[in-house]
Design a protein around this motif. Structure first.
Motif, PDB file in Angstrom:
ATOM      1  N   LEU A   1       5.525  62.987 -18.478  1.00 38.90           N
ATOM      2  CA  LEU A   1       4.468  62.127 -18.058  1.00 38.90           C
ATOM      3  C   LEU A   1       3.312  61.936 -19.224  1.00 38.90           C
ATOM      4  N   GLN A   2       2.795  62.928 -19.769  1.00 40.88           N
ATOM      5  CA  GLN A   2       1.836  62.493 -20.787  1.00 40.88           C
ATOM      6  C   GLN A   2       2.316  61.622 -21.858  1.00 40.88           C
ATOM      7  N   GLN A   3       3.521  61.786 -22.315  1.00 42.62           N
ATOM      8  CA  GLN A   3       4.282  60.839 -23.294  1.00 42.62           C
ATOM      9  C   GLN A   3       4.290  59.550 -22.830  1.00 42.62           C
ATOM     10  N   SER A   4       4.658  59.277 -21.497  1.00 41.25           N
ATOM     11  CA  SER A   4       4.602  58.028 -20.915  1.00 41.25           C
ATOM     12  C   SER A   4       3.294  57.498 -20.931  1.00 41.25           C
ATOM     13  N   ASN A   5       2.360  58.221 -20.608  1.00 45.12           N
ATOM     14  CA  ASN A   5       0.887  57.886 -20.532  1.00 45.12           C
ATOM     15  C   ASN A   5       0.519  57.210 -21.900  1.00 45.12           C
ATOM     16  N   GLN A   6       0.800  58.093 -23.001  1.00 43.85           N
ATOM     17  CA  GLN A   6       0.302  57.745 -24.412  1.00 43.85           C
ATOM     18  C   GLN A   6       1.152  56.274 -24.772  1.00 43.85           C
ATOM     19  N   LEU A   7       2.395  56.130 -24.430  1.00 46.91           N
ATOM     20  CA  LEU A   7       3.189  55.010 -24.632  1.00 46.91           C
ATOM     21  C   LEU A   7       2.405  53.735 -23.761  1.00 46.91           C
ATOM     22  N   ILE A   8       2.118  53.875 -22.745  1.00 47.25           N
ATOM     23  CA  ILE A   8       1.624  52.820 -22.151  1.00 47.25           C
ATOM     24  C   ILE A   8       0.257  52.493 -22.531  1.00 47.25           C
TER      25      ILE A   8
END
Length: 194
Positions: free
Chosen positions: A68-75
């Motif tokens: 989830l943290q990685q997804s947030n960073q990409l967004i």
């Protein structure tokens, strides 16, 4: 100064035609955030990943919280960029798995798109997107060009509708034809990125 998010997805590294074209076109550019999705792969969509992206954060395990943290960073990278440049070679008539994984990590209901009574609405502020797509054969404008339709659809789904395609085709159909098409693609990229 404007920032550019650059996504590379070729598995061929320095031998990649799409990577080479982008490297030449972006040489000397400042404020580039580059993500090489093949060199640093993202998780493949599975039950664990989809549970991470759509679940209650308080109920996630440590691995899911990291996803989830990685997804947030990409967004966050996508939202912060003033423009986006995507290298999308055609592999077996589709984008590389590595690029599909990026879309799977950023396409999140309530975050990058929402459903309304009239259909889906993208939540990412529109910005210019330039896609350089390389192919061994000639597919532009044919029923085989699934890459073009897929990318326009998924980008539009999250709100990015200002999409410009640069095609470098026939790269495996003889040296002279390949050189001419690479030159044409570089000229188009220079115009699109200026």
């Amino acid at each position: 100064m404007s920032s550019v998010l650059v996504l590379k997805s070729s598995i061929l590294g320095e031998h990649s035609q799409s990577n080479q074209l982008l490297n030449i076109a972006l040489e000397g550019s400042a404020n580039i955030i580059e993500r090489d999705l093949a060199a640093n792969p993202l998780p493949v969509m599975d039950l664990n990943v989809i549970g991470s992206l759509g679940g209650n954060e308080d109920e996630l395990n440590d691995e899911q919280k990291a996803i989830l943290q990685q997804s947030n960073q990409l967004i966050d990278e996508l939202k912060a960029a003033d423009s986006v440049v995507i290298a999308a070679p055609m592999y077996n008539f589709m984008v590389p798995t590595q690029l599909k994984n990026w879309f799977d990590m950023i396409a999140r209901a309530g975050v990058t798109f929402t459903y309304t009574e009239t259909g889906p609405v993208g939540l990412i502020d529109n910005k210019p997107v330039t896609i350089v797509t390389t192919r061994g054969g000639q597919h532009k404008g044919t029923e085989h060009d699934i890459v073009h339709g897929y990318l326009k659809t998924i980008l539009g789904f999250i709100g990015l509708t200002d999409v410009n395609f640069v095609f470098a085709e026939a790269l495996n159909m003889g040296d002279d034809v390949a050189a001419e098409n690479r030159k044409g693609a570089l000229e188009q990229l220079a115009g699109a990125l200026s």
